[in-house]
Write a protein that holds these residues in place. Structure first.
Motif, PDB file in Angstrom:
ATOM      1  N   ASN A   6       0.943  -1.095   0.196  1.00 33.99           N
ATOM      2  CA  ASN A   6       0.066   0.039   0.045  1.00 33.99           C
ATOM      3  C   ASN A   6       0.889   1.139   0.081  1.00 33.99           C
ATOM      4  O   ASN A   6       1.278   1.627   0.912  1.00 33.99           O
ATOM      5  CB  ASN A   6      -1.084  -0.066   0.857  1.00 33.99           C
ATOM      6  CG  ASN A   6      -1.796  -0.886   1.324  1.00 33.99           C
ATOM      7  OD1 ASN A   6      -2.544  -1.337   0.141  1.00 33.99           O
ATOM      8  ND2 ASN A   6      -2.068  -1.987   2.282  1.00 33.99           N
ATOM      9  N   TYR A   7       0.990   1.736  -1.076  1.00 33.16           N
ATOM     10  CA  TYR A   7       1.739   3.052  -1.168  1.00 33.16           C
ATOM     11  C   TYR A   7       1.035   4.171  -0.228  1.00 33.16           C
ATOM     12  O   TYR A   7      -0.163   4.396  -0.165  1.00 33.16           O
ATOM     13  CB  TYR A   7       1.725   3.701  -2.830  1.00 33.16           C
ATOM     14  CG  TYR A   7       2.326   2.975  -3.912  1.00 33.16           C
ATOM     15  CD1 TYR A   7       3.740   2.973  -3.656  1.00 33.16           C
ATOM     16  CD2 TYR A   7       1.844   2.382  -4.924  1.00 33.16           C
ATOM     17  CE1 TYR A   7       4.464   2.189  -4.612  1.00 33.16           C
ATOM     18  CE2 TYR A   7       2.380   1.879  -5.785  1.00 33.16           C
ATOM     19  CZ  TYR A   7       3.823   1.674  -5.841  1.00 33.16           C
ATOM     20  OH  TYR A   7       4.495   0.933  -6.673  1.00 33.16           O
ATOM     21  N   GLY A   8       2.022   5.011   0.359  1.00 32.97           N
ATOM     22  CA  GLY A   8       1.693   6.076   1.278  1.00 32.97           C
ATOM     23  C   GLY A   8       1.464   5.814   2.614  1.00 32.97           C
ATOM     24  O   GLY A   8       1.327   6.639   3.598  1.00 32.97           O
ATOM     25  N   SER A   9       0.645   4.555   2.860  1.00 27.78           N
ATOM     26  CA  SER A   9       0.407   4.068   4.235  1.00 27.78           C
ATOM     27  C   SER A   9       1.316   3.222   4.793  1.00 27.78           C
ATOM     28  O   SER A   9       1.571   3.001   5.900  1.00 27.78           O
ATOM     29  CB  SER A   9      -0.967   3.633   4.168  1.00 27.78           C
ATOM     30  OG  SER A   9      -1.085   2.470   3.343  1.00 27.78           O
ATOM     31  N   VAL A 106       6.013   7.517  -6.233  1.00 28.19           N
ATOM     32  CA  VAL A 106       4.703   7.100  -5.799  1.00 28.19           C
ATOM     33  C   VAL A 106       4.628   7.260  -4.369  1.00 28.19           C
ATOM     34  O   VAL A 106       3.699   7.835  -3.623  1.00 28.19           O
ATOM     35  CB  VAL A 106       4.138   6.006  -6.388  1.00 28.19           C
ATOM     36  CG1 VAL A 106       2.871   5.550  -5.903  1.00 28.19           C
ATOM     37  CG2 VAL A 106       4.071   6.129  -7.726  1.00 28.19           C
ATOM     38  N   GLN A 107       5.618   6.391  -3.652  1.00 28.51           N
ATOM     39  CA  GLN A 107       5.450   6.431  -2.098  1.00 28.51           C
ATOM     40  C   GLN A 107       5.642   7.642  -1.571  1.00 28.51           C
ATOM     41  O   GLN A 107       5.004   7.986  -0.361  1.00 28.51           O
ATOM     42  CB  GLN A 107       6.655   5.427  -1.714  1.00 28.51           C
ATOM     43  CG  GLN A 107       7.025   5.397  -0.221  1.00 28.51           C
ATOM     44  CD  GLN A 107       5.827   4.674   0.613  1.00 28.51           C
ATOM     45  OE1 GLN A 107       4.807   4.332   0.028  1.00 28.51           O
ATOM     46  NE2 GLN A 107       6.029   4.292   1.909  1.00 28.51           N
ATOM     47  N   ALA A 108       6.578   8.967  -2.082  1.00 28.48           N
ATOM     48  CA  ALA A 108       6.756   9.856  -1.469  1.00 28.48           C
ATOM     49  C   ALA A 108       5.573  10.904  -1.573  1.00 28.48           C
ATOM     50  O   ALA A 108       4.912  11.409  -0.662  1.00 28.48           O
ATOM     51  CB  ALA A 108       7.881  10.638  -1.933  1.00 28.48           C
ATOM     52  N   GLY A 115      -0.003  17.686  -2.783  1.00 32.64           N
ATOM     53  CA  GLY A 115      -0.956  18.383  -3.691  1.00 32.64           C
ATOM     54  C   GLY A 115      -0.845  17.778  -5.108  1.00 32.64           C
ATOM     55  O   GLY A 115      -1.529  18.406  -5.962  1.00 32.64           O
ATOM     56  N   ILE A 116      -0.884  16.459  -5.033  1.00 34.98           N
ATOM     57  CA  ILE A 116      -0.871  15.957  -6.315  1.00 34.98           C
ATOM     58  C   ILE A 116      -2.095  15.441  -6.549  1.00 34.98           C
ATOM     59  O   ILE A 116      -2.825  14.933  -5.807  1.00 34.98           O
ATOM     60  CB  ILE A 116       0.308  14.574  -6.485  1.00 34.98           C
ATOM     61  CG1 ILE A 116       0.510  14.240  -7.922  1.00 34.98           C
ATOM     62  CG2 ILE A 116      -0.108  13.594  -5.618  1.00 34.98           C
ATOM     63  CD1 ILE A 116       1.591  15.042  -8.622  1.00 34.98           C
ATOM     64  N   ALA A 117      -2.662  15.231  -7.838  1.00 33.89           N
ATOM     65  CA  ALA A 117      -3.809  14.670  -8.095  1.00 33.89           C
ATOM     66  C   ALA A 117      -3.643  13.025  -8.151  1.00 33.89           C
ATOM     67  O   ALA A 117      -2.818  12.567  -8.582  1.00 33.89           O
ATOM     68  CB  ALA A 117      -4.196  15.025  -9.646  1.00 33.89           C
ATOM     69  N   LEU A 118      -4.734  12.354  -7.675  1.00 37.99           N
ATOM     70  CA  LEU A 118      -4.975  10.919  -7.533  1.00 37.99           C
ATOM     71  C   LEU A 118      -4.660  10.365  -9.028  1.00 37.99           C
ATOM     72  O   LEU A 118      -3.947   9.450  -9.172  1.00 37.99           O
ATOM     73  CB  LEU A 118      -6.221  10.632  -7.155  1.00 37.99           C
ATOM     74  CG  LEU A 118      -6.343   8.918  -6.748  1.00 37.99           C
ATOM     75  CD1 LEU A 118      -5.074   8.501  -5.985  1.00 37.99           C
ATOM     76  CD2 LEU A 118      -7.885   8.673  -6.237  1.00 37.99           C
ATOM     77  N   ALA A 119      -5.215  11.013 -10.094  1.00 44.69           N
ATOM     78  CA  ALA A 119      -5.164  10.551 -11.512  1.00 44.69           C
ATOM     79  C   ALA A 119      -3.688  10.613 -11.963  1.00 44.69           C
ATOM     80  O   ALA A 119      -3.262   9.654 -12.645  1.00 44.69           O
ATOM     81  CB  ALA A 119      -6.150  11.563 -12.233  1.00 44.69           C
ATOM     82  N   THR A 120      -2.717  11.394 -11.450  1.00 44.77           N
ATOM     83  CA  THR A 120      -1.600  11.465 -11.833  1.00 44.77           C
ATOM     84  C   THR A 120      -0.842  10.226 -11.364  1.00 44.77           C
ATOM     85  O   THR A 120       0.000   9.556 -11.993  1.00 44.77           O
ATOM     86  CB  THR A 120      -0.829  12.800 -11.518  1.00 44.77           C
ATOM     87  OG1 THR A 120      -1.738  14.216 -11.998  1.00 44.77           O
ATOM     88  CG2 THR A 120       0.534  12.848 -11.990  1.00 44.77           C
ATOM     89  N   LEU A 121      -0.840   9.960  -9.853  1.00 46.07           N
ATOM     90  CA  LEU A 121      -0.372   8.955  -9.269  1.00 46.07           C
ATOM     91  C   LEU A 121      -0.676   7.647  -9.938  1.00 46.07           C
ATOM     92  O   LEU A 121       0.095   6.674 -10.294  1.00 46.07           O
ATOM     93  CB  LEU A 121      -0.755   8.868  -8.041  1.00 46.07           C
ATOM     94  CG  LEU A 121      -0.155   9.850  -7.082  1.00 46.07           C
ATOM     95  CD1 LEU A 121      -0.302   9.830  -5.472  1.00 46.07           C
ATOM     96  CD2 LEU A 121       1.485   9.921  -7.289  1.00 46.07           C
TER      97      LEU A 121
END
Length: 519
Positions: A6-9, A106-108, A115-121
């Protein structure tokens, strides 16, 4: 092993990162993380609509930070950023390194402060999952304000620019997107800056260096044991009691390994009561020298894992009223450890070269140059010239790039880390080290041949047998470059380490330590 990350968590380890790159683990964004990402994105929108001055969202970049950008131009500002910062030169970096850059970015960003869009990730994750990897030049980053140039090249494909690899074919990114019926993205406020601010170029090389140097350290202990057996050295300097008196972690690990590898060796036992008082340092001090390199590796692993789970963007968005322009993008924390880990890798080669020289001298009952027909045959005279050349080349690569700083961005970025150079130099040294280890294997196996019919221990004998399955005993001179290249393949393709691990497992030999793992 869990097949989903799970990226980010979740906490990202070096081993898991490498597994994602290899396709063994799939990285995803769970619903709670997606909500955090979207919330951060909305905070940036508030900043834009309220016309609050925040660096990189509605201002220019670097020395242009005082230039205000209109709300209507905030998206164009971000795409211009990627295009203008794509100034890398030189050969493309390895595809695996570029893929590790994508994963670590992505992890960062998925931690919800950028402030990145979910669609970009999600598009970046598509690149990872489908192994469509951007072409990134190796040179152009100064390692502060992020790895700007390489990261800009990494994400040009989101806009339909630049080039990518797909199934080994290099093609324009626009062609790859069209092939998969995908449109290029339009970046929102701050997205371009979030993509190129960060240390992911340095970090990706550090991740791979941790793996490669770990392998080299593991090989060094076993090849060193083979050389010691070939020269009938003593295992007494590896006594655990000695190293409890000077208890460095790396030293204790290497001593324990060597003591375990040599326990009950017929070769060792055959000269237990000889009148040789002590061995040269390259044999006797393996725990101290290999161990010091292992200590440096341990620190690199620790800092790399911290960086893997850090937010290295700028500015950091806590909310619309609370943004901080700081320096989390600065590469110095990794640059310095990469520089002295380069010295640690070079020293493994340095001591290996000394053992090669020692084996060729004709001491300890070995024939001069490890041949019975010296004169007509040169024997193993010249391979040590190669190790000497590689060792000296490595020394020239040990100058710390992080000790230098050239101001950039009209002085706004007046201290930079040069960590991108530190990270690439480390791999150059490891490249040379792998050849040095292949040559020491050539010497050690030949030296052990002269100790027959005495046998060593299961792991050492299995490694000797692997060498002899691929490279025959040296009688008369032949083209030794061929032997070196064969052994280099065994060193780099994992065959040598697989033999060690399989033999250790089959004989219930535990020579690893969880603290020195990468998961």
């Amino acid at each position: 092993m869990n097949n989903t990350f799970n990226y980010g968590s979740s906490h990202l380890t070096i081993g898991t990162c490498l597994d994602i790159a290899a396709g063994k683990v799939k990285g995803v964004i769970d619903s709670d993380t997606a909500a955090k990402i979207q919330a951060s994105w909305r905070e940036v929108e508030k900043i834009v609509h309220a016309q609050l001055p925040v660096y990189g969202i509605n201002t220019g970049f670097g020395p242009l930070c005082d230039t205000r950008i209109s709300e209507a131009d905030t998206s164009l500002l971000q795409s211009n950023l990627l295009k203008s910062h794509s100034v890398g030169v030189g050969n493309p970096i390895p595809q695996e390194i570029a893929k590790l850059m994508l994963i670590t970015k992505v992890q960062a960003l998925a931690q919800g402060f950028s402030g990145i869009a979910l669609a970009t990730l999600e598009r970046i994750i598509w690149h990872i999952d489908n192994n469509i990897i951007p072409v990134v030049p190796e040179k152009g980053s100064v390692g502060a304000s992020g790895d700007l140039a390489p990261l800009a090249h990494l994400f040009l494909s989101l806009l339909g620019f630049g080039e990518v690899y797909e199934n080994g074919e290099r093609m324009p990114a626009a062609k790859a997107l069209a092939k998969h019926s995908l449109q290029s993205l339009i970046l929102g406020p701050k997205e371009g800056l979030a993509l190129i601010n960060g240390t992911q170029f340095i970090l990706a090389f550090a991740i791979k260096a941790v793996q490669r140097l770990d392998d080299a350290l593991n090989r060094a202990d076993v090849i060193g044991a083979m050389s010691l057996e070939g020269m009938m050295g003593s295992a007494r300097p590896f006594d655990e009691r000695l190293h409890q008196l000077r208890p460095y972690k790396g030293t204790k690990l290497v001593a324990k390994r060597l003591e375990t590898l040599l326990k009950d060796s017929e070769i060792c036992n055959s000269h237990a009561n000889c009148d040789r008082v002590q061995d040269p340092y390259s044999l006797r001090c393996m725990p101290q020298v290999h161990g010091a390199s292992r200590n440096a590796w341990l620190h690199l692993k620790e800092l790399t894992e911290i960086e893997l789970n850090s937010v290295t963007d700028n500015p950091i968005v806590f909310n619309a009223d609370d943004t901080i322009s700081g320096g989390n993008f600065h590469g110095q924390p990794l640059a310095m450890v990469l520089d002295y880990t380069t010295v640690a890798a070079a020293e493994l080669g340095n001591i290996a070269d000394r053992r090669c020289y020692l084996m060729s001298e004709g001491r300890y009952g070995l024939p001069k140059l490890l041949t019975n027909n010296a004169g007509l045959n040169s024997g193993l005279m010249i391979p040590q010239y190669t190790t000497a050349a590689l060792v000296t080349e490595n020394k020239t690569l040990c100058f710390p790039a992080s000790a230098d700083s050239v101001p950039t961005s009209l002085g706004q970025e007046d201290h930079v880390s040069m960590g991108s150079i530190s990270s690439r130099k480390l791999h150059q040294v490891i490249d040379n080290l792998e050849y040095i280890q292949a040559i020491e294997l050539l010497y050690a196996a030949q030296a052990m041949d002269f100790r027959r019919s005495l046998k060593s221990t299961p792991v050492v004998e299995a490694c000797h047998a692997l060498v002899r399955e691929n490279v025959p005993h040296i009688g008369d001179d032949r083209i030794f470059a061929d032997d070196i290249n064969v052994l280099h393949q065994l060193v780099t393709n994992g065959a040598f380490l697989t033999t060690i691990n399989n033999t250790a497992t089959a004989n219930n030999i535990n020579w690893n330590d969880d603290e020195f793992g990468i998961y």
